[in-house]
Design a protein around this motif. Structure first.
Motif, short mmCIF file in Angstrom:
data_model
loop_
_atom_site.label_atom_id
_atom_site.label_comp_id
_atom_site.label_asym_id
_atom_site.label_seq_id
_atom_site.Cartn_x
_atom_site.Cartn_y
_atom_site.Cartn_z
N ASP A 1 -10.58 -25.24 6.17
CA ASP A 1 -11.15 -26.54 6.47
C ASP A 1 -10.03 -27.54 6.72
N ASP B 1 -9.48 -30.71 6.93
CA ASP B 1 -9.80 -32.09 6.58
C ASP B 1 -11.11 -32.57 7.22
N ARG C 1 -18.96 -29.15 2.67
CA ARG C 1 -18.34 -29.13 1.35
C ARG C 1 -19.11 -28.20 0.43
N ARG D 1 -9.09 -25.56 1.73
CA ARG D 1 -9.29 -26.92 2.21
C ARG D 1 -7.97 -27.70 2.22
N ARG E 1 -6.39 -31.53 2.49
CA ARG E 1 -6.77 -32.93 2.25
C ARG E 1 -6.20 -33.87 3.29
#
Length: 604
Positions: A193, A195, A202, A220, A222
């Motif tokens: 993922d 961002d 999610r 993920r 950030r």
């Protein structure tokens, strides 16, 4: 009975009118969307007898990873944050079954158009298709038995990077991998993922992947990494012997994985891609693409699909289902041995977001001892979009041309200067690139030069070399330049060559290469063509068309009389002083209108 029969007929007519109106709406919106964007990258059409898209230059384009408008630059005033964050996946029975198109009823057109802006494809159509929809098997019969033995094949980690992807397209990609791959060949699926800020990507995504039959992890970031760094994140975490990269809006067909893994199992230096089929961005129909293509690039280093050369077609006559070499890969879908990926330097970590990484890896693999190949028995569909829904931190020009500048500086030797000479956007960013580490990697791996690459990997290339003419072909009496059709609608449609005012600055459209065997080529693998001597026309017009190495594309230059003689017909290239008359061939009579100058342009 008559009134009842009349009502039945009226209902039947009304039904067909709805269908016709629906198709007309989709056709109209496509054309309106097409005309809103630049000719170079977005203007696409699907020809009646053709299975893949071509742009206005007649160049085949398949993978939709190109520079389009970002979502910030297009009118999104009517799209609320609530709507963007809402997952409207609602599969309907039989919709999209076996790759068939989804037709949205007219009553839903307004909402369909609004949703289209979110991902730049028909989200409503996608959300009506099940995650495990059936697809046709396009493989040749020989492919089925050829790859039936799975013993000894390496396991793979499938890495899928996504950024604000639609739920239905992302998970249809995942489910197609699971449903159409032998269980014993799948080590894991890694979703990276990059961002995303959509709520449904999610916790709902985390919960969904927990129940999949193949171990699936979501990594993920950030902060926005971009495709290149996000793939590196996935590759570093991967446990499989082979890395298989897929875009987040694909659908794998039966038998897609085995040819990729078998080739790599035999030789770890092989980097193998599937044949990339088309998932229509409006109807989500699945269409088989033309297999007889390979990947290459133009003078601006934009990736292109080109028809296979006669040489390669002849070589493949008895090996039609075996993987074959390609000068470059599209970069969105491929498999590569994990150890070899890192031994070879993985991705250039100084490249940003995406763009050019496919050429950088293609050059590096070929020049450093490996091969880039396409497996004709492997088919994976990909949604091709007319524009990009993504934002590009720092600006798309800075990102793309900065990346391409790095590719040229590290791998292209003298041809880097050629690239910068005709690409001022990249030239402006040339001195900002820190490439010492990549040059040291090239030296460490004892890689061959770019001339070796052109001569051995792509001998039919249209790039300049010391042993061929490169420059402008000038009509002596009018002092105008021969050029390929670029902007004039009539010439684009007919393919006729143009004789126009020579630009004070050098234009790629007025540049030609003439090889030792008499082929006059220009960018995009286009060649000067005229009919042979059997034509019924007295003065056949000359075209610029896809190079095919046929006698009708061969010429010789008479240096004494400044004549360009068409070999097959024995006639001479001629032009007039009228702007709207294309050049043509006529019996050689040495008149002034047949005189042409080969104006050499330094390219190094």
């Amino acid at each position: 009975m008559r009134p009842r029969l009349r009502r039945t007929r009226l209902l039947t007519i009304a039904f067909f009118l709805v269908i016709v109106i629906g198709f007309f709406f989709i056709w109209t919106r496509n054309n309106l969307t097409i005309n809103d964007h630049s000719d170079d990258y977005v203007s696409l059409r699907l020809q009646k007898d053709q299975k893949d898209y071509i742009d206005r230059k007649g160049v085949h384009v398949i993978v939709g990873r190109f520079m389009g408008d970002s979502i910030d630059s297009v009118n999104t005033a009517n799209i609320s944050k609530e709507l963007i964050n809402k997952n409207m996946f609602d599969p309907r029975p039989f919709e999209g079954k076996n790759g068939e198109p989804v037709i949205i009823p007219p009553k839903d057109y307004n909402q369909m158009t609004q949703l289209y802006r979110i991902n730049r494809f028909n989200l409503m159509a996608s959300d009506r298709i099940a995650l495990n929809r059936s697809l046709p098997d396009f493989r040749k019969r020989k492919c089925i038995s050829r790859y039936s033995d799975l013993s000894g094949l390496p396991k793979t980690s499938v890495i899928i990077v996504f950024h604000n992807e639609a739920w239905s397209t992302l998970l249809r990609t995942v489910h197609s991998v699971i449903n159409r791959s032998p269980r014993e060949l799948l080590q894991e699926i890694i979703l990276v993922d990059d961002d995303s800020d959509r709520d449904f990507l999610r916790e709902p995504l985390d919960e969904h992947v927990k129940n999949l039959s193949i171990p699936t992890r979501v990594l993920r970031s950030r902060e926005r990494l971009g495709l290149i760094k996000a793939r590196l994140l996935g590759a570093n975490e991967a446990r499989g012997k082979v890395l298989t990269f897929l875009d987040a809006h694909c659908e794998c067909t039966v038998g897609w994985l085995e040819p990729l893994l078998e080739a790599i199992g035999k030789n770890k230096t092989r980097v193998v891609s599937p044949v990339i089929d088309i998932i229509n961005d409006d109807t989500f129909s699945y269409t088989k693409t033309f297999e007889l293509h390979w990947g290459a690039f133009n003078w601006e280093l934009h990736f292109r699909w080109l028809a296979l050369t006669r040489r390669l077609l002849k070589e493949r006559r008895d090996y039609s289902i075996e993987p074959f070499g390609t000068p470059a890969m599209a970069g969105g879908l491929f498999s590569m041995n994990k150890d070899y990926f890192f031994e070879l330097g993985s991705y250039d970590e100084e490249m940003r977001i995406w763009g050019g990484e496919n050429l950088e890896l293609s050059f590096r693999v070929w020049q450093c001892g490996g091969s880039i190949e396409i497996a004709p028995c492997s088919h994976v569909g990909h949604i091709f979009r007319k524009s990009s829904p993504y934002t590009f931190p720092g600006g798309i020009g800075e990102i793309l041309y900065g990346n391409l500048a790095r590719v040229a500086l590290v791998w292209m030797d003298d041809w880097a200067n050629f690239f910068f000479k005709f690409n001022p956007e990249a030239e402006r960013l040339r001195d900002k690139q820190q490439v010492r580490a990549r040059l040291m990697l090239r030296e460490k791996l004892k890689c061959k030069g770019f001339e070796w690459y052109l001569d051995n990997v792509w001998p039919e290339h249209f790039f300049p070399k010391d042993d061929r003419f490169f420059g402008r072909i000038i009509h002596e009496p009018t002092e105008r330049c021969l050029m390929r059709p670029i902007s004039r609608g009539f010439y684009i449609q007919t393919g006729y060559a143009v004789v126009d005012v020579c630009s004070p600055r050098l234009l790629l459209g007025q540049m030609f290469v003439m090889t030792k065997n008499g082929i006059i080529m220009t960018d995009e693998s286009l060649c000067l063509y005229a009919p042979d001597h059997e034509t019924s026309q007295k003065q056949p017009k000359v075209k610029v068309m896809a190079c095919n190495d046929m006698p009708t594309q061969k010429w010789k230059y008479d240096y004494k009389n400044n004549l360009l003689i068409h070999t097959a017909s024995g006639m001479c290239l001629q032009a007039t002083d009228e702007f709207d008359v294309p050049p043509f061939i006529a019996p050689c009579n040495k008149n002034d209108n047949q005189r042409w100058l080969l104006d050499t342009v330094p390219w190094k």
